[in-house]
Design a protein around this motif. Structure first.
Motif, PDB file in Angstrom:
ATOM      1  N   THR A   1      33.909  48.989  62.831  1.00 19.43           N
ATOM      2  CA  THR A   1      32.943  49.774  63.595  1.00 19.43           C
ATOM      3  C   THR A   1      31.548  49.165  63.641  1.00 19.43           C
ATOM      4  OG1 THR A   1      32.400  51.090  61.632  1.00 19.43           O
ATOM      5  CG2 THR A   1      34.164  51.911  63.042  1.00 19.43           C
ATOM      6  N   ALA A   2      31.317  48.043  63.000  1.00 21.60           N
ATOM      7  CA  ALA A   2      29.964  47.489  62.958  1.00 21.60           C
ATOM      8  C   ALA A   2      30.031  45.973  62.934  1.00 21.60           C
ATOM      9  CB  ALA A   2      29.228  48.006  61.701  1.00 21.60           C
ATOM     10  N   PRO A   3      28.935  45.300  63.306  1.00 17.55           N
ATOM     11  CA  PRO A   3      28.910  43.845  63.208  1.00 17.55           C
ATOM     12  C   PRO A   3      29.199  43.403  61.778  1.00 17.55           C
ATOM     13  CG  PRO A   3      27.009  44.652  64.433  1.00 17.55           C
ATOM     14  CD  PRO A   3      27.683  45.860  63.839  1.00 17.55           C
ATOM     15  N   ARG A   4      29.952  42.304  61.639  1.00 17.53           N
ATOM     16  CA  ARG A   4      30.327  41.830  60.314  1.00 17.53           C
ATOM     17  C   ARG A   4      29.083  41.389  59.536  1.00 17.53           C
ATOM     18  NH1 ARG A   4      34.982  41.277  58.723  1.00 17.53           N
ATOM     19  NH2 ARG A   4      35.796  41.212  60.845  1.00 17.53           N
ATOM     20  N   PRO A   5      28.910  41.852  58.307  1.00 19.05           N
ATOM     21  CA  PRO A   5      27.750  41.464  57.521  1.00 19.05           C
ATOM     22  C   PRO A   5      27.849  40.007  57.094  1.00 19.05           C
ATOM     23  CG  PRO A   5      29.276  42.725  56.184  1.00 19.05           C
ATOM     24  CD  PRO A   5      29.799  42.774  57.589  1.00 19.05           C
ATOM     25  N   PRO A   6      26.710  39.366  56.806  1.00 18.32           N
ATOM     26  CA  PRO A   6      26.748  37.958  56.401  1.00 18.32           C
ATOM     27  C   PRO A   6      27.410  37.756  55.049  1.00 18.32           C
ATOM     28  CG  PRO A   6      24.528  38.863  56.202  1.00 18.32           C
ATOM     29  CD  PRO A   6      25.350  39.884  56.927  1.00 18.32           C
ATOM     30  N   ALA A   7      27.292  38.718  54.143  1.00 16.26           N
ATOM     31  CA  ALA A   7      27.913  38.587  52.823  1.00 16.26           C
ATOM     32  C   ALA A   7      29.383  38.972  52.907  1.00 16.26           C
ATOM     33  CB  ALA A   7      27.203  39.491  51.823  1.00 16.26           C
ATOM     34  N   PRO A   8      30.259  38.301  52.154  1.00 18.74           N
ATOM     35  CA  PRO A   8      31.688  38.634  52.196  1.00 18.74           C
ATOM     36  C   PRO A   8      31.954  40.019  51.626  1.00 18.74           C
ATOM     37  CG  PRO A   8      31.228  37.104  50.396  1.00 18.74           C
ATOM     38  CD  PRO A   8      29.964  37.209  51.203  1.00 18.74           C
ATOM     39  N   GLU A   9      33.001  40.654  52.129  1.00 18.50           N
ATOM     40  CA  GLU A   9      33.381  41.944  51.589  1.00 18.50           C
ATOM     41  C   GLU A   9      34.000  41.754  50.207  1.00 18.50           C
ATOM     42  OE1 GLU A   9      34.597  45.093  54.755  1.00 18.50           O
ATOM     43  OE2 GLU A   9      35.588  43.218  55.309  1.00 18.50           O
ATOM     44  N   THR A  10      33.919  42.793  49.404  1.00  5.29           N
ATOM     45  CA  THR A  10      34.429  42.717  48.042  1.00  5.29           C
ATOM     46  C   THR A  10      35.376  43.880  47.763  1.00  5.29           C
ATOM     47  OG1 THR A  10      32.527  43.969  47.207  1.00  5.29           O
ATOM     48  CG2 THR A  10      32.359  41.550  47.165  1.00  5.29           C
ATOM     49  N   CYS A  11      36.227  43.689  46.759  1.00  4.74           N
ATOM     50  CA  CYS A  11      37.134  44.741  46.326  1.00  4.74           C
ATOM     51  C   CYS A  11      36.312  45.898  45.771  1.00  4.74           C
ATOM     52  CB  CYS A  11      38.082  44.201  45.258  1.00  4.74           C
ATOM     53  SG  CYS A  11      39.164  45.443  44.529  1.00  4.74           S
ATOM     54  N   GLU A  12      36.624  47.105  46.195  1.00 10.54           N
ATOM     55  CA  GLU A  12      35.845  48.262  45.770  1.00 10.54           C
ATOM     56  C   GLU A  12      36.276  48.800  44.409  1.00 10.54           C
ATOM     57  OE1 GLU A  12      34.778  51.092  48.871  1.00 10.54           O
ATOM     58  OE2 GLU A  12      35.523  49.666  50.348  1.00 10.54           O
ATOM     59  N   LEU A  13      37.272  48.148  43.800  1.00  7.20           N
ATOM     60  CA  LEU A  13      37.663  48.519  42.450  1.00  7.20           C
ATOM     61  C   LEU A  13      37.128  47.552  41.412  1.00  7.20           C
ATOM     62  CD1 LEU A  13      41.354  49.767  42.794  1.00  7.20           C
ATOM     63  CD2 LEU A  13      39.224  51.040  42.973  1.00  7.20           C
ATOM     64  N   CYS A  14      37.275  46.240  41.674  1.00  6.71           N
ATOM     65  CA  CYS A  14      36.872  45.255  40.669  1.00  6.71           C
ATOM     66  C   CYS A  14      35.700  44.391  41.100  1.00  6.71           C
ATOM     67  CB  CYS A  14      38.060  44.364  40.284  1.00  6.71           C
ATOM     68  SG  CYS A  14      38.551  43.199  41.584  1.00  6.71           S
ATOM     69  N   GLY A  15      35.301  44.421  42.365  1.00  7.40           N
ATOM     70  CA  GLY A  15      34.159  43.652  42.834  1.00  7.40           C
ATOM     71  C   GLY A  15      34.471  42.234  43.242  1.00  7.40           C
ATOM     72  N   ALA A  16      35.721  41.801  43.176  1.00 14.83           N
ATOM     73  CA  ALA A  16      36.076  40.428  43.552  1.00 14.83           C
ATOM     74  C   ALA A  16      35.977  40.254  45.064  1.00 14.83           C
ATOM     75  CB  ALA A  16      37.491  40.111  43.080  1.00 14.83           C
ATOM     76  N   PRO A  17      35.582  39.057  45.526  1.00 11.91           N
ATOM     77  CA  PRO A  17      35.562  38.813  46.974  1.00 11.91           C
ATOM     78  C   PRO A  17      36.969  38.956  47.560  1.00 11.91           C
ATOM     79  CG  PRO A  17      34.380  37.082  45.792  1.00 11.91           C
ATOM     80  CD  PRO A  17      35.105  37.885  44.753  1.00 11.91           C
ATOM     81  N   VAL A  18      37.048  39.430  48.797  1.00 12.49           N
ATOM     82  CA  VAL A  18      38.344  39.587  49.454  1.00 12.49           C
ATOM     83  C   VAL A  18      38.321  38.831  50.778  1.00 12.49           C
ATOM     84  CG1 VAL A  18      38.880  41.793  48.371  1.00 12.49           C
ATOM     85  CG2 VAL A  18      37.612  41.767  50.526  1.00 12.49           C
TER      86      VAL A  18
END
Length: 221
Positions: free
Chosen positions: A25-42
């Motif tokens: 629903t929004a422009p992709r942010p410059p920072a990579p998305e992360t796992c919302e449980l452990c914080g690892a990049p996805v």
């Protein structure tokens, strides 16, 4: 009164969306998305979890998604979204049923919400996924219209239905794919009926579902 800056207004609207839906629903942010449980990049094609407490999607790394595939993991709060896709060519979503249900657009999806203990119907709109209230007889009609409704994994799978020019197709898809469709239409919607670009996005998504879905009752490849 000064009108809000359009870029700032769009950013504020995107920030209010559940994190798992922002990439739809929004422009992709410059920072990579992360796992919302452990914080690892996805990666971009990461899996999602349904947060049953918040009734939202959460991004997940492969390890956390695998962990949440286990029954009872995290007390049942998080459920991994599967990638099963089925199609029902013998469904009963005819014009008469569509009219009785009162769905105002040509696309709708249904999923079983365990917190509400009922079938929920949502359709795309300029505001995103909009709930269509199903009366008990309407829910029963949906359950009777396709065997896919009885196949649904609670919270994580959806029956996705599209009606175009007298032809209706009916598929079982991961619930995040159904939300992806509503997200695409929300960002592309123009005019009264959505516009050509939104319709093209819907055409592309349904073509991909038809290509990858297994016919209900057919043996697994």
């Amino acid at each position: 009164m000064t009108a809000p800056h359009p870029v700032r207004a769009a950013a504020e609207a995107a920030a209010r969306q559940p994190r798992g839906l922002r990439r739809f629903t929004a422009p992709r942010p410059p920072a990579p998305e992360t796992c919302e449980l452990c914080g690892a990049p996805v990666p971009e094609d990461h899996r999602h979890l349904v947060d049953t407490d918040r009734r939202s999607l959460a991004c997940a790394c492969a390890d956390c998604a695998l962990l949440m595939d286990r029954p009872g993991a995290a007390g049942g709060r998080f459920r991994a979204v599967p990638d099963r896709r089925l199609t029902d060519p013998g469904h009963g979503f005819d014009d008469g049923l569509w009219d009785r249900l009162g769905i105002p657009v040509g696309v709708v999806f249904f999923f079983r919400n365990t917190a509400l203990d009922r079938l929920v119907a949502l359709y795309p709109s300029p505001a995103g996924a909009t709930e269509h209230q199903l009366e008990p007889e309407g829910e029963r009609a949906v359950l009777d219209a396709t065997r896919l409704a009885g196949e649904l994994a609670p919270d994580t799978e959806a029956v996705l239905v599209r009606r175009t020019d007298g032809h209706t197709e009916c598929h079982l898809v991961p619930v995040d794919l159904a939300y992806e469709l509503t997200g695409r239409m929300r960002t592309l919607w123009r005019g009264f009926d959505g516009g050509a670009e939104a319709r093209a996005a819907v055409d592309g998504l349904f073509a991909e579902v038809r290509r990858t879905a297994r016919t209900l009752g057919a043996p697994r490849p």
